[in-house]
Write an enzyme that holds these catalytic residues in place. Sequence first.
Site, PDB file in Angstrom:
ATOM      1  N   LYS A  23      26.038  51.676  95.035  1.00  0.00           N
ATOM      2  CA  LYS A  23      26.037  52.486  94.238  1.00  0.00           C
ATOM      3  C   LYS A  23      24.591  52.198  93.385  1.00  0.00           C
ATOM      4  CE  LYS A  23      28.921  53.382  90.618  1.00  0.00           C
ATOM      5  NZ  LYS A  23      28.271  54.111  89.489  1.00  0.00           N
ATOM      6  N   SER A  24      24.642  51.106  92.698  1.00  0.00           N
ATOM      7  CA  SER A  24      23.286  51.018  91.833  1.00  0.00           C
ATOM      8  C   SER A  24      22.075  51.173  92.655  1.00  0.00           C
ATOM      9  CB  SER A  24      23.240  49.534  91.456  1.00  0.00           C
ATOM     10  OG  SER A  24      24.233  49.348  90.392  1.00  0.00           O
ATOM     11  N   ARG A  28      18.744  54.091  92.659  1.00  0.00           N
ATOM     12  CA  ARG A  28      17.547  53.578  92.473  1.00  0.00           C
ATOM     13  C   ARG A  28      16.508  54.289  93.604  1.00  0.00           C
ATOM     14  NH1 ARG A  28      20.471  50.779  89.406  1.00  0.00           N
ATOM     15  NH2 ARG A  28      19.838  49.679  87.605  1.00  0.00           N
ATOM     16  N   SER A 168      21.745  44.933  79.908  1.00  0.00           N
ATOM     17  CA  SER A 168      22.462  46.168  80.489  1.00  0.00           C
ATOM     18  C   SER A 168      21.001  46.413  81.565  1.00  0.00           C
ATOM     19  CB  SER A 168      22.357  47.465  79.586  1.00  0.00           C
ATOM     20  OG  SER A 168      22.242  48.436  80.165  1.00  0.00           O
ATOM     21  N   GLN A 170      20.778  49.272  83.086  1.00  0.00           N
ATOM     22  CA  GLN A 170      20.552  50.685  82.934  1.00  0.00           C
ATOM     23  C   GLN A 170      19.339  50.763  81.730  1.00  0.00           C
ATOM     24  OE1 GLN A 170      24.184  52.715  82.257  1.00  0.00           O
ATOM     25  NE2 GLN A 170      24.887  52.279  84.429  1.00  0.00           N
ATOM     26  N   ASP A 315      31.561  44.784  86.766  1.00  0.00           N
ATOM     27  CA  ASP A 315      31.846  46.116  87.418  1.00  0.00           C
ATOM     28  C   ASP A 315      33.494  45.524  88.155  1.00  0.00           C
ATOM     29  OD1 ASP A 315      30.377  47.968  86.171  1.00  0.00           O
ATOM     30  OD2 ASP A 315      29.242  48.048  88.276  1.00  0.00           O
ATOM     31  N   ARG A 388      37.156  52.328  88.884  1.00  0.00           N
ATOM     32  CA  ARG A 388      37.463  51.234  89.145  1.00  0.00           C
ATOM     33  C   ARG A 388      38.874  50.688  88.654  1.00  0.00           C
ATOM     34  NH1 ARG A 388      32.851  49.774  91.437  1.00  0.00           N
ATOM     35  NH2 ARG A 388      31.055  50.673  90.389  1.00  0.00           N
TER      36      ARG A 388
HETATM   37  C1  S3P Z   1      24.546  49.661  86.455  1.00  0.00           C
HETATM   38  C2  S3P Z   1      24.617  48.647  85.452  1.00  0.00           C
HETATM   39  C3  S3P Z   1      25.757  48.386  84.540  1.00  0.00           C
HETATM   40  C4  S3P Z   1      27.018  48.741  85.763  1.00  0.00           C
HETATM   41  C5  S3P Z   1      26.965  49.857  86.213  1.00  0.00           C
HETATM   42  C6  S3P Z   1      25.812  50.242  87.041  1.00  0.00           C
HETATM   43  C7  S3P Z   1      23.308  50.087  87.138  1.00  0.00           C
HETATM   44  O1  S3P Z   1      25.954  49.113  83.515  1.00  0.00           O
HETATM   45  O2  S3P Z   1      28.081  48.625  84.803  1.00  0.00           O
HETATM   46  O3  S3P Z   1      28.014  50.212  86.968  1.00  0.00           O
HETATM   47  O4  S3P Z   1      23.222  50.533  88.118  1.00  0.00           O
HETATM   48  O5  S3P Z   1      22.174  49.533  86.497  1.00  0.00           O
HETATM   49  P1  S3P Z   1      25.151  48.533  82.284  1.00  0.00           P
HETATM   50  O6  S3P Z   1      23.471  48.700  82.425  1.00  0.00           O
HETATM   51  O7  S3P Z   1      25.431  49.365  81.275  1.00  0.00           O
HETATM   52  O8  S3P Z   1      25.619  47.345  82.004  1.00  0.00           O
END
Ligand code: S3P
Length: 445
Positions: A23-24, A28, A168, A170, A315, A388
Amino acid sequence: MESWKIEKAPSAIHAEITVPGDKSISHRAAILAGLSNGTCVITGFLPSEDCLSTVNAMRALGVEIDQPEPTTLVVKGRSRQLLEPSGNIDCGNSGTTLRLLSGVLASQPFRSRLIGDASLSRRPMKRVIEPLTRMGATLHAEGANGAPPLVVEGAKLKPLHYQSPVASAQVKSAVLLAGLSVHGRTSVTEPVQSRNHTERMLEWFLVEPHVEGLTVSVVGEKTPESRDFHVPGDISSAAFWLVAAAAQPGSRLLVTSVGLNETRTGVLAVLVRMGAHVKEIIKVEEGEPYGEIELHGGTLKGTTIHGKEIPNVIDELPILAVAGALAQGATVIADAAELRVKETDRLAAIATNLRAMGVTVNENPDGLEIFGGTPLKGARLSSYGDHRIAMAFAIAGLFAEGVTTIDGVECVATSYPGFYETLQRLVTQRTQEIPVIASLPAREK
Ligand code: S3P
Protein backbone atom coordinates in the site's frame (compact mmCIF):
# COMPACT_ATOMS: atom_id res chain seq x y z
CA MET A 1 -23.12 -3.29 7.29
CA GLU A 2 -21.27 -6.44 6.29
CA SER A 3 -20.13 -9.01 8.83
CA TRP A 4 -17.93 -12.09 8.81
CA LYS A 5 -18.60 -15.22 10.81
CA ILE A 6 -15.37 -17.06 11.58
CA GLU A 7 -15.14 -20.53 13.04
CA LYS A 8 -12.28 -22.28 14.74
CA ALA A 9 -9.87 -23.95 12.29
CA PRO A 10 -7.57 -25.98 14.46
CA SER A 11 -5.34 -27.82 11.97
CA ALA A 12 -1.94 -26.59 10.82
CA ILE A 13 -1.56 -24.50 7.65
CA HIS A 14 0.62 -25.74 4.79
CA ALA A 15 0.37 -23.18 2.05
CA GLU A 16 2.12 -20.98 -0.47
CA ILE A 17 0.59 -17.55 -0.95
CA THR A 18 1.17 -14.20 -2.56
CA VAL A 19 -0.26 -11.00 -1.18
CA PRO A 20 -1.44 -7.90 -3.08
CA GLY A 21 0.89 -4.98 -3.75
CA ASP A 22 2.31 -2.85 -0.97
CA LYS A 23 0.00 0.00 0.00
CA SER A 24 2.66 2.55 1.00
CA ILE A 25 4.69 1.88 -2.14
CA SER A 26 1.63 1.98 -4.43
CA HIS A 27 0.70 5.49 -3.20
CA ARG A 28 4.21 6.77 -3.73
CA ALA A 29 4.54 5.18 -7.17
CA ALA A 30 1.34 6.90 -8.38
CA ILE A 31 2.42 10.25 -6.96
CA LEU A 32 6.05 10.26 -8.12
CA ALA A 33 5.17 8.91 -11.57
CA GLY A 34 2.59 11.71 -11.85
CA LEU A 35 5.26 14.28 -11.00
CA SER A 36 7.80 12.76 -13.39
CA ASN A 37 8.83 13.97 -16.82
CA GLY A 38 7.33 11.16 -18.95
CA THR A 39 5.36 7.94 -19.03
CA CYS A 40 5.83 5.35 -16.28
CA VAL A 41 4.32 1.88 -16.16
CA ILE A 42 3.64 0.74 -12.60
CA THR A 43 3.10 -3.00 -12.14
CA GLY A 44 2.03 -4.83 -9.00
CA PHE A 45 -0.04 -1.79 -7.98
CA LEU A 46 -2.50 -2.37 -5.11
CA PRO A 47 -6.00 -1.67 -6.45
CA SER A 48 -7.44 -0.99 -3.00
CA GLU A 49 -9.72 1.92 -2.07
CA ASP A 50 -6.90 3.87 -0.38
CA CYS A 51 -4.55 3.64 -3.35
CA LEU A 52 -7.37 4.40 -5.78
CA SER A 53 -8.01 7.58 -3.76
CA THR A 54 -4.46 8.61 -4.62
CA VAL A 55 -4.93 7.70 -8.30
CA ASN A 56 -8.16 9.69 -8.50
CA ALA A 57 -6.57 12.63 -6.71
CA MET A 58 -3.69 12.68 -9.22
CA ARG A 59 -6.23 12.53 -12.05
CA ALA A 60 -8.11 15.46 -10.48
CA LEU A 61 -4.78 17.32 -10.61
CA GLY A 62 -4.48 16.76 -14.35
CA VAL A 63 -2.37 13.59 -14.48
CA GLU A 64 -3.48 11.12 -17.15
CA ILE A 65 -3.55 7.62 -15.64
CA ASP A 66 -4.72 4.51 -17.50
CA GLN A 67 -5.36 1.27 -15.63
CA PRO A 68 -5.33 -1.44 -18.34
CA GLU A 69 -5.65 -4.04 -15.60
CA PRO A 70 -6.28 -3.62 -11.87
CA THR A 71 -2.61 -3.96 -10.91
CA THR A 72 -1.09 -1.91 -13.76
CA LEU A 73 -1.01 1.87 -14.07
CA VAL A 74 0.26 3.80 -17.08
CA VAL A 75 0.98 7.27 -15.73
CA LYS A 76 1.82 10.30 -17.87
CA GLY A 77 3.86 12.57 -15.65
CA ARG A 78 3.32 16.32 -15.73
CA SER A 79 6.88 17.37 -14.81
CA ARG A 80 5.66 18.74 -11.46
CA GLN A 81 3.19 21.14 -13.13
CA LEU A 82 -0.20 20.03 -11.86
CA LEU A 83 -3.57 21.55 -12.79
CA GLU A 84 -5.94 23.27 -10.40
CA PRO A 85 -8.65 20.76 -9.37
CA SER A 86 -12.23 21.69 -10.19
CA GLY A 87 -13.56 20.58 -6.80
CA ASN A 88 -12.58 18.97 -3.51
CA ILE A 89 -9.99 16.19 -3.59
CA ASP A 90 -11.52 13.21 -1.82
CA CYS A 91 -8.92 11.16 0.06
CA GLY A 92 -11.51 8.71 1.42
CA ASN A 93 -10.09 6.81 4.41
CA SER A 94 -6.47 7.37 3.42
CA GLY A 95 -4.17 9.38 5.67
CA THR A 96 -1.26 8.64 3.34
CA THR A 97 -3.11 10.22 0.39
CA LEU A 98 -4.00 13.34 2.33
CA ARG A 99 -0.65 13.91 4.01
CA LEU A 100 1.56 13.12 1.00
CA LEU A 101 -0.58 15.25 -1.29
CA SER A 102 -0.45 18.19 1.10
CA GLY A 103 3.32 18.17 0.50
CA VAL A 104 2.89 17.97 -3.26
CA LEU A 105 0.27 20.76 -3.31
CA ALA A 106 2.27 23.10 -1.06
CA SER A 107 4.30 24.27 -4.07
CA GLN A 108 1.55 24.33 -6.71
CA PRO A 109 0.28 27.80 -7.70
CA PHE A 110 -3.32 27.18 -6.71
CA ARG A 111 -5.65 26.37 -3.82
CA SER A 112 -6.84 22.81 -3.12
CA ARG A 113 -9.22 21.43 -0.53
CA LEU A 114 -8.52 17.88 0.69
CA ILE A 115 -11.41 16.04 2.30
CA GLY A 116 -11.92 12.55 3.74
CA ASP A 117 -14.41 10.19 5.34
CA ALA A 118 -15.53 10.39 8.98
CA SER A 119 -12.43 8.54 10.23
CA LEU A 120 -9.93 10.64 8.25
CA SER A 121 -11.81 13.79 9.32
CA ARG A 122 -10.77 13.06 12.91
CA ARG A 123 -7.06 12.49 12.24
CA PRO A 124 -4.29 14.96 13.14
CA MET A 125 -2.90 17.14 10.36
CA LYS A 126 -0.95 19.70 12.42
CA ARG A 127 2.03 17.43 11.91
CA VAL A 128 2.12 18.35 8.19
CA ILE A 129 0.65 21.86 8.55
CA GLU A 130 3.56 22.96 10.74
CA PRO A 131 6.52 22.13 8.46
CA LEU A 132 4.73 23.06 5.22
CA THR A 133 3.70 26.43 6.71
CA ARG A 134 7.32 27.04 7.69
CA MET A 135 8.29 26.34 4.08
CA GLY A 136 5.95 29.14 2.96
CA ALA A 137 2.64 27.47 2.02
CA THR A 138 -0.66 28.43 3.65
CA LEU A 139 -2.57 25.52 5.16
CA HIS A 140 -5.81 25.66 7.03
CA ALA A 141 -7.55 22.75 8.76
CA GLU A 142 -11.29 23.25 8.90
CA GLY A 143 -11.91 20.46 11.43
CA ALA A 144 -11.41 20.58 15.20
CA ASN A 145 -7.81 20.36 16.46
CA GLY A 146 -6.18 20.47 13.05
CA ALA A 147 -8.36 17.79 11.45
CA PRO A 148 -9.46 17.76 7.77
CA PRO A 149 -10.85 19.16 5.53
CA LEU A 150 -7.44 20.66 4.81
CA VAL A 151 -7.10 23.66 2.51
CA VAL A 152 -3.66 24.06 0.93
CA GLU A 153 -2.67 27.26 -0.82
CA GLY A 154 0.51 26.62 -2.69
CA ALA A 155 3.37 29.12 -2.81
CA LYS A 156 6.99 29.48 -3.83
CA LEU A 157 8.59 27.49 -1.03
CA LYS A 158 11.83 28.03 0.84
CA PRO A 159 14.23 25.38 2.16
CA LEU A 160 13.69 23.95 5.64
CA HIS A 161 15.58 21.71 7.95
CA TYR A 162 12.79 20.00 9.82
CA GLN A 163 13.31 18.18 13.11
CA SER A 164 10.16 16.08 13.19
CA PRO A 165 8.74 15.40 16.66
CA VAL A 166 7.10 12.18 15.42
CA ALA A 167 8.58 9.16 13.66
CA SER A 168 6.16 9.37 10.73
CA ALA A 169 6.90 8.39 7.17
CA GLN A 170 3.92 10.44 6.06
CA VAL A 171 5.30 13.64 7.61
CA LYS A 172 8.79 12.93 6.28
CA SER A 173 7.37 12.26 2.82
CA ALA A 174 5.20 15.41 2.79
CA VAL A 175 8.25 17.58 3.52
CA LEU A 176 10.47 15.78 0.98
CA LEU A 177 7.79 15.99 -1.74
CA ALA A 178 7.43 19.72 -1.05
CA GLY A 179 11.22 19.95 -1.15
CA LEU A 180 11.26 18.75 -4.79
CA SER A 181 10.14 22.24 -5.83
CA VAL A 182 12.39 24.27 -3.52
CA HIS A 183 15.49 26.13 -4.63
CA GLY A 184 18.06 24.59 -2.27
CA ARG A 185 18.20 21.72 0.20
CA THR A 186 15.25 20.53 2.30
CA SER A 187 15.88 17.99 5.01
CA VAL A 188 13.96 16.06 7.63
CA THR A 189 15.39 14.47 10.76
CA GLU A 190 13.19 11.98 12.57
CA PRO A 191 13.46 10.80 16.17
CA VAL A 192 13.42 7.13 15.07
CA GLN A 193 13.71 5.60 11.60
CA SER A 194 10.32 5.24 9.87
CA ARG A 195 9.67 3.38 6.61
CA ASN A 196 11.98 4.69 3.89
CA HIS A 197 9.92 4.08 0.74
CA THR A 198 9.92 7.73 -0.31
CA GLU A 199 13.71 7.93 -0.10
CA ARG A 200 14.08 4.72 -2.08
CA MET A 201 11.61 5.81 -4.71
CA LEU A 202 13.21 9.26 -5.08
CA GLU A 203 16.45 7.40 -5.69
CA TRP A 204 14.74 5.18 -8.30
CA PHE A 205 13.36 8.27 -10.06
CA LEU A 206 16.92 9.71 -10.04
CA VAL A 207 16.25 12.61 -7.68
CA GLU A 208 19.31 11.60 -5.60
CA PRO A 209 18.14 12.10 -2.02
CA HIS A 210 20.87 12.13 0.59
CA VAL A 211 20.50 9.93 3.66
CA GLU A 212 22.70 10.34 6.71
CA GLY A 213 21.58 8.60 9.88
CA LEU A 214 18.08 9.78 10.66
CA THR A 215 18.26 12.75 8.26
CA VAL A 216 17.07 12.67 4.67
CA SER A 217 17.50 15.61 2.32
CA VAL A 218 16.71 16.55 -1.25
CA VAL A 219 18.10 19.34 -3.37
CA GLY A 220 15.05 20.69 -5.09
CA GLU A 221 13.93 22.09 -8.42
CA LYS A 222 14.37 18.52 -9.60
CA THR A 223 11.83 16.62 -11.65
CA PRO A 224 11.68 12.84 -11.18
CA GLU A 225 12.92 11.00 -14.30
CA SER A 226 10.18 8.77 -15.65
CA ARG A 227 10.94 5.06 -15.12
CA ASP A 228 8.85 1.94 -14.83
CA PHE A 229 8.43 0.53 -11.34
CA HIS A 230 7.34 -2.77 -9.81
CA VAL A 231 5.47 -2.78 -6.50
CA PRO A 232 6.17 -5.91 -4.42
CA GLY A 233 3.61 -7.64 -2.17
CA ASP A 234 2.70 -5.97 1.11
CA ILE A 235 4.40 -7.48 4.17
CA SER A 236 1.72 -5.80 6.32
CA SER A 237 -0.90 -7.91 4.52
CA ALA A 238 1.30 -11.02 4.77
CA ALA A 239 1.52 -10.44 8.54
CA PHE A 240 -2.02 -11.80 9.07
CA TRP A 241 -1.12 -15.15 7.50
CA LEU A 242 2.31 -15.20 9.15
CA VAL A 243 0.69 -14.95 12.58
CA ALA A 244 -1.99 -17.52 11.68
CA ALA A 245 0.78 -19.99 10.80
CA ALA A 246 3.21 -18.93 13.57
CA ALA A 247 0.71 -19.68 16.33
CA GLN A 248 -0.03 -23.19 15.06
CA PRO A 249 2.68 -25.81 15.70
CA GLY A 250 3.27 -27.86 12.54
CA SER A 251 2.28 -25.03 10.16
CA ARG A 252 4.46 -24.09 7.24
CA LEU A 253 3.79 -20.99 5.16
CA LEU A 254 5.66 -19.69 2.14
CA VAL A 255 4.95 -16.11 1.07
CA THR A 256 6.39 -15.21 -2.33
CA SER A 257 7.11 -11.87 -4.07
CA VAL A 258 6.72 -9.97 -0.83
CA GLY A 259 8.44 -6.69 0.05
CA LEU A 260 11.42 -7.18 2.38
CA ASN A 261 12.45 -3.55 2.93
CA GLU A 262 14.39 -3.51 6.22
CA THR A 263 12.20 -0.70 7.59
CA ARG A 264 9.18 -3.01 7.35
CA THR A 265 10.39 -6.48 8.37
CA GLY A 266 10.22 -5.94 12.15
CA VAL A 267 7.22 -8.27 12.24
CA LEU A 268 9.54 -11.17 11.35
CA ALA A 269 11.97 -10.32 14.15
CA VAL A 270 9.09 -10.16 16.65
CA LEU A 271 7.70 -13.53 15.53
CA VAL A 272 11.16 -15.10 15.83
CA ARG A 273 11.43 -13.77 19.41
CA MET A 274 8.02 -15.30 20.08
CA GLY A 275 9.21 -18.73 18.90
CA ALA A 276 8.42 -19.00 15.17
CA HIS A 277 11.11 -20.14 12.72
CA VAL A 278 11.48 -17.68 9.88
CA LYS A 279 13.68 -17.63 6.82
CA GLU A 280 13.77 -14.56 4.61
CA ILE A 281 15.32 -14.59 1.14
CA ILE A 282 15.77 -11.37 -0.79
CA LYS A 283 15.57 -12.15 -4.51
CA VAL A 284 15.52 -8.62 -5.95
CA GLU A 285 17.53 -5.80 -4.35
CA GLU A 286 16.89 -2.96 -6.79
CA GLY A 287 14.30 -0.30 -6.04
CA GLU A 288 12.33 -2.01 -3.32
CA PRO A 289 13.82 -5.33 -2.17
CA TYR A 290 11.52 -8.33 -2.31
CA GLY A 291 11.62 -12.09 -2.08
CA GLU A 292 10.28 -14.95 -0.01
CA ILE A 293 9.43 -15.62 3.59
CA GLU A 294 9.22 -19.16 4.87
CA LEU A 295 7.72 -19.56 8.33
CA HIS A 296 7.28 -22.60 10.54
CA GLY A 297 4.83 -22.32 13.42
CA GLY A 298 5.48 -23.26 17.03
CA THR A 299 4.29 -22.69 20.55
CA LEU A 300 4.60 -18.94 20.92
CA LYS A 301 5.79 -17.09 24.00
CA GLY A 302 5.19 -13.47 24.96
CA THR A 303 7.60 -10.66 24.12
CA THR A 304 8.08 -6.92 24.55
CA ILE A 305 7.70 -4.60 21.56
CA HIS A 306 8.80 -1.04 22.23
CA GLY A 307 11.16 1.84 21.41
CA LYS A 308 12.86 1.91 18.03
CA GLU A 309 11.04 -1.20 16.86
CA ILE A 310 7.62 0.48 17.00
CA PRO A 311 7.68 2.47 13.70
CA ASN A 312 8.87 -0.67 11.90
CA VAL A 313 5.85 -2.68 13.09
CA ILE A 314 3.34 0.15 13.49
CA ASP A 315 0.74 -1.37 11.14
CA GLU A 316 1.35 -4.92 12.38
CA LEU A 317 0.66 -4.18 16.06
CA PRO A 318 -3.02 -5.24 15.90
CA ILE A 319 -2.12 -8.69 14.55
CA LEU A 320 0.95 -8.92 16.83
CA ALA A 321 -1.38 -8.21 19.77
CA VAL A 322 -3.46 -11.20 18.61
CA ALA A 323 -0.23 -13.23 18.47
CA GLY A 324 0.38 -12.09 22.06
CA ALA A 325 -3.03 -13.39 23.10
CA LEU A 326 -2.19 -16.77 21.54
CA ALA A 327 1.27 -16.89 23.19
CA GLN A 328 2.19 -18.15 26.63
CA GLY A 329 2.89 -15.36 29.14
CA ALA A 330 2.77 -11.59 28.82
CA THR A 331 3.23 -9.54 25.65
CA VAL A 332 3.97 -5.88 26.30
CA ILE A 333 3.55 -3.16 23.68
CA ALA A 334 4.88 0.28 24.73
CA ASP A 335 5.83 3.60 23.09
CA ALA A 336 2.97 3.11 20.64
CA ALA A 337 0.69 6.09 21.42
CA GLU A 338 0.58 6.69 17.62
CA LEU A 339 -1.86 3.78 17.45
CA ARG A 340 -4.45 6.06 19.05
CA VAL A 341 -4.55 8.28 15.94
CA LYS A 342 -4.78 5.63 13.21
CA GLU A 343 -8.00 4.76 11.34
CA THR A 344 -9.45 4.23 14.83
CA ASP A 345 -7.92 4.30 18.32
CA ARG A 346 -6.28 0.93 17.78
CA LEU A 347 -5.12 0.46 21.39
CA ALA A 348 -8.71 0.83 22.64
CA ALA A 349 -10.11 -1.33 19.82
CA ILE A 350 -7.59 -4.15 20.43
CA ALA A 351 -8.14 -4.08 24.20
CA THR A 352 -11.94 -4.13 23.86
CA ASN A 353 -11.97 -6.97 21.33
CA LEU A 354 -9.40 -9.12 23.15
CA ARG A 355 -11.32 -8.72 26.41
CA ALA A 356 -14.52 -9.79 24.64
CA MET A 357 -12.66 -12.97 23.64
CA GLY A 358 -11.74 -13.65 27.27
CA VAL A 359 -8.19 -12.26 27.31
CA THR A 360 -6.85 -10.21 30.24
CA VAL A 361 -5.47 -6.92 28.90
CA ASN A 362 -4.16 -3.79 30.61
CA GLU A 363 -4.49 -0.66 28.48
CA ASN A 364 -1.85 2.03 29.01
CA PRO A 365 -1.69 5.48 27.36
CA ASP A 366 1.03 4.24 24.99
CA GLY A 367 0.47 0.52 24.81
CA LEU A 368 -0.97 -2.72 26.07
CA GLU A 369 -0.08 -5.60 28.37
CA ILE A 370 -1.65 -8.78 27.06
CA PHE A 371 -1.74 -11.88 29.23
CA GLY A 372 -1.84 -14.68 26.69
CA GLY A 373 -2.19 -18.41 26.72
CA THR A 374 -5.79 -18.83 27.92
CA PRO A 375 -8.15 -20.26 25.26
CA LEU A 376 -9.90 -17.57 23.20
CA LYS A 377 -13.67 -17.66 23.05
CA GLY A 378 -15.73 -16.57 20.06
CA ALA A 379 -17.47 -13.21 20.44
CA ARG A 380 -19.29 -10.53 18.50
CA LEU A 381 -16.70 -7.85 17.69
CA SER A 382 -16.57 -4.55 15.84
CA SER A 383 -13.98 -3.57 13.27
CA TYR A 384 -14.40 0.04 14.44
CA GLY A 385 -14.26 0.83 10.72
CA ASP A 386 -10.56 -0.10 10.73
CA HIS A 387 -9.29 -2.62 8.17
CA ARG A 388 -6.41 -3.89 10.28
CA ILE A 389 -8.66 -4.46 13.32
CA ALA A 390 -11.12 -6.43 11.15
CA MET A 391 -8.37 -8.65 9.67
CA ALA A 392 -6.46 -9.15 12.95
CA PHE A 393 -9.62 -10.37 14.70
CA ALA A 394 -10.59 -12.60 11.78
CA ILE A 395 -7.30 -14.43 12.48
CA ALA A 396 -8.08 -14.48 16.23
CA GLY A 397 -11.43 -16.07 15.31
CA LEU A 398 -9.60 -19.03 13.71
CA PHE A 399 -8.23 -19.89 17.16
CA ALA A 400 -11.36 -19.23 19.24
CA GLU A 401 -13.92 -21.72 20.55
CA GLY A 402 -17.29 -21.12 18.90
CA VAL A 403 -18.17 -18.46 16.38
CA THR A 404 -16.55 -15.02 16.10
CA THR A 405 -18.62 -12.39 14.31
CA ILE A 406 -16.88 -9.28 13.06
CA ASP A 407 -19.17 -6.41 12.15
CA GLY A 408 -18.26 -3.67 9.69
CA VAL A 409 -15.79 -5.50 7.47
CA GLU A 410 -16.29 -3.35 4.33
CA CYS A 411 -13.26 -1.32 5.48
CA VAL A 412 -10.96 -4.21 4.53
CA ALA A 413 -11.25 -3.01 0.92
CA THR A 414 -9.08 -0.01 1.84
CA SER A 415 -5.94 -2.18 1.96
CA TYR A 416 -6.62 -5.83 1.18
CA PRO A 417 -9.21 -6.71 -1.46
CA GLY A 418 -9.40 -10.53 -1.49
CA PHE A 419 -8.48 -11.02 2.18
CA TYR A 420 -11.61 -13.02 3.00
CA GLU A 421 -11.22 -15.27 -0.05
CA THR A 422 -7.63 -16.06 0.97
CA LEU A 423 -8.82 -16.77 4.51
CA GLN A 424 -11.39 -19.24 3.21
CA ARG A 425 -8.84 -20.89 0.93
CA LEU A 426 -6.33 -21.33 3.76
CA VAL A 427 -8.99 -22.71 6.06
CA THR A 428 -10.53 -25.11 3.55
CA GLN A 429 -7.30 -26.29 1.89
CA ARG A 430 -5.01 -26.38 4.85
CA THR A 431 -2.62 -28.84 3.23
CA GLN A 432 -0.85 -27.87 0.06
CA GLU A 433 2.36 -29.11 -1.50
CA ILE A 434 4.80 -26.24 -1.17
CA PRO A 435 8.34 -25.98 -2.50
CA VAL A 436 11.19 -26.08 -0.01
CA ILE A 437 13.32 -22.95 -0.04
CA ALA A 438 15.47 -23.94 2.90
CA SER A 439 18.36 -25.05 0.67
CA LEU A 440 18.72 -21.61 -0.94
CA PRO A 441 21.19 -19.09 0.47
CA ALA A 442 19.26 -17.27 3.15
CA ARG A 443 19.36 -14.69 5.86
CA GLU A 444 18.14 -16.69 8.80
CA LYS A 445 16.25 -14.46 11.23
C1 S3P B 1 2.48 5.06 6.08
C2 S3P B 1 3.10 5.43 7.25
C3 S3P B 1 2.60 5.04 8.58
C4 S3P B 1 1.66 3.85 8.48
C5 S3P B 1 0.63 4.03 7.41
C6 S3P B 1 1.31 4.18 6.05
C7 S3P B 1 3.03 5.55 4.81
O1 S3P B 1 1.90 6.13 9.14
O2 S3P B 1 1.02 3.64 9.71
O3 S3P B 1 -0.23 2.91 7.34
O4 S3P B 1 2.68 5.01 3.76
O5 S3P B 1 3.84 6.50 4.85
P1 S3P B 1 2.66 7.34 9.88
O6 S3P B 1 3.48 8.09 8.93
O7 S3P B 1 1.54 8.17 10.43
O8 S3P B 1 3.47 6.70 10.96
